[in-house]
Design a protein around this motif. Structure first.
Motif, PDB file in Angstrom:
ATOM      1  N   ILE A 180      45.098  34.934  32.656  1.00  0.00           N
ATOM      2  CA  ILE A 180      44.077  35.978  32.631  1.00  0.00           C
ATOM      3  C   ILE A 180      43.032  35.695  31.551  1.00  0.00           C
ATOM      4  O   ILE A 180      41.814  35.792  31.797  1.00  0.00           O
ATOM      5  N   GLN A 237      34.733  33.321  33.074  1.00  0.00           N
ATOM      6  CA  GLN A 237      33.725  34.274  33.525  1.00  0.00           C
ATOM      7  C   GLN A 237      32.625  34.455  32.480  1.00  0.00           C
ATOM      8  O   GLN A 237      31.423  34.430  32.814  1.00  0.00           O
ATOM      9  N   ALA A 238      33.034  34.660  31.227  1.00  0.00           N
ATOM     10  CA  ALA A 238      32.052  34.882  30.168  1.00  0.00           C
ATOM     11  C   ALA A 238      31.166  33.652  29.976  1.00  0.00           C
ATOM     12  O   ALA A 238      29.934  33.769  29.826  1.00  0.00           O
ATOM     13  N   ASP A 293      40.675  43.084  25.530  1.00  0.00           N
ATOM     14  CA  ASP A 293      39.625  43.385  26.503  1.00  0.00           C
ATOM     15  C   ASP A 293      38.248  43.114  25.906  1.00  0.00           C
ATOM     16  O   ASP A 293      37.914  43.589  24.814  1.00  0.00           O
ATOM     17  N   ASP A 306      33.788  37.757  26.129  1.00  0.00           N
ATOM     18  CA  ASP A 306      32.351  38.036  26.156  1.00  0.00           C
ATOM     19  C   ASP A 306      31.792  38.145  24.743  1.00  0.00           C
ATOM     20  O   ASP A 306      30.722  37.600  24.446  1.00  0.00           O
ATOM     21  N   THR A 358      43.221  37.757  24.538  1.00  0.00           N
ATOM     22  CA  THR A 358      43.881  38.719  25.420  1.00  0.00           C
ATOM     23  C   THR A 358      43.341  40.135  25.229  1.00  0.00           C
ATOM     24  O   THR A 358      43.688  41.034  25.996  1.00  0.00           O
ATOM     25  N   THR A 372      38.998  35.006  32.115  1.00  0.00           N
ATOM     26  CA  THR A 372      37.933  35.799  31.505  1.00  0.00           C
ATOM     27  C   THR A 372      37.029  34.949  30.610  1.00  0.00           C
ATOM     28  O   THR A 372      35.830  35.217  30.492  1.00  0.00           O
TER      29      THR A 372
END
Length: 254
Positions: free
Chosen positions: A116, A123-124, A67, A71, A65, A120
């Motif tokens: 969320i 996405q990564a 930010d 990644d 969680t 992410t």
């Protein structure tokens, strides 16, 4: 005299893999020959899982969680192990509560990790796989993404979003040779289930009622779910993308 080196094992990253379904999935993929990276927020539990697995297993502490954490996590794996072939998007938290009375803070907290963070991570993983010839992303959703159960609406919504994401991402990422699928477990005998059951007024009657609603007449085990992930991660599933595989003993087929 010439020597021929063996190819390096494929690398699988399993989020939320310090207990329950995640730990069983890490174990199964390790048995399948993958180099497995276990992630989670508990160093103690994560290191215990990796010690049980032995060689070709590593633990990386991660709070998904935060930010940029997905990644950083996946880039670290790629930089230090060399590749990321499979990502199992398993990290999640449970939530129960009467829908009309759930505080906004609890809604946000549930969606932060279940939805969320999962997006992410996808996405990564997708960015790495796009640049390295493809891969497979397997999301862990729930039977509750498809059915309604009182007090579970917020959890259901958070997992339903990931089911929808799975189909959309599969279509969008297919040109990059990235497969995206999901596994939807039914009620599974995990430590979380045991804690929930113990809190019921009559645990024995509650357990019997749960099993009565399952056509195959038993709860799933974490190994049942791990086996489905193993299949979707395997070459045998090379032409499968955009699907959600129920592992619920026929519950959602009724």
């Amino acid at each position: 005299m010439s020597t021929t080196s063996l190819p390096a094992p494929s690398v699988a990253v399993v989020t939320g893999a310090t207990s329950g379904i995640g730990a069983a999935t890490a174990e199964r993929l390790h048995q399948d020959g993958f180099h497995v990276v276990v992630t989670g927020r508990s160093q103690e539990r994560g290191k215990a899982v990796v010690a049980e697995l032995g060689p070709r297993a590593h633990f990386l502490e991660a709070d998904l969680t935060s930010d940029g954490e997905p990644d950083r996590l996946l880039r670290h794996v790629a930089d230090h192990i060399g590749r990321v072939d499979i990502v199992v998007n398993n990290a999640a938290q449970d939530h129960t509560g009467d829908l009309l009375d759930v505080p906004v803070a609890e809604i946000r907290s549930t969606f932060e990790i279940n939805t969320i963070a999962a997006i992410t991570v996808l996405q990564a993983a997708g960015r790495l796989m796009r640049d390295n010839g493809g891969g497979s992303i397997i999301n862990i959703t729930s039977r509750l993404a498809s059915i309604g159960v009182p007090t579970m609406a917020i959890y259901s919504a958070s997992k339903g979003a990931i089911k929808a994401l799975t189909t959309a991402a599969a279509v969008e990422l297919a040109p990059h040779n990235i497969r995206v699928n999901a596994v939807a477990p039914g009620m599974t005998r995990t430590p979380l289930y045991e804690t929930w059951l113990a809190a019921q007024p009559d645990p024995h009657a509650t357990a019997a009622g749960v099993v009565d609603g399952i056509p195959l007449g038993r709860l799933a085990s974490p190994d049942d779910v791990a086996a489905a992930v193993s299949y979707l991660a395997s070459p045998g599933a090379a032409y499968i993308t955009g699907t959600t595989l129920p592992v619920d003993g026929g519950y959602t087929a009724r």
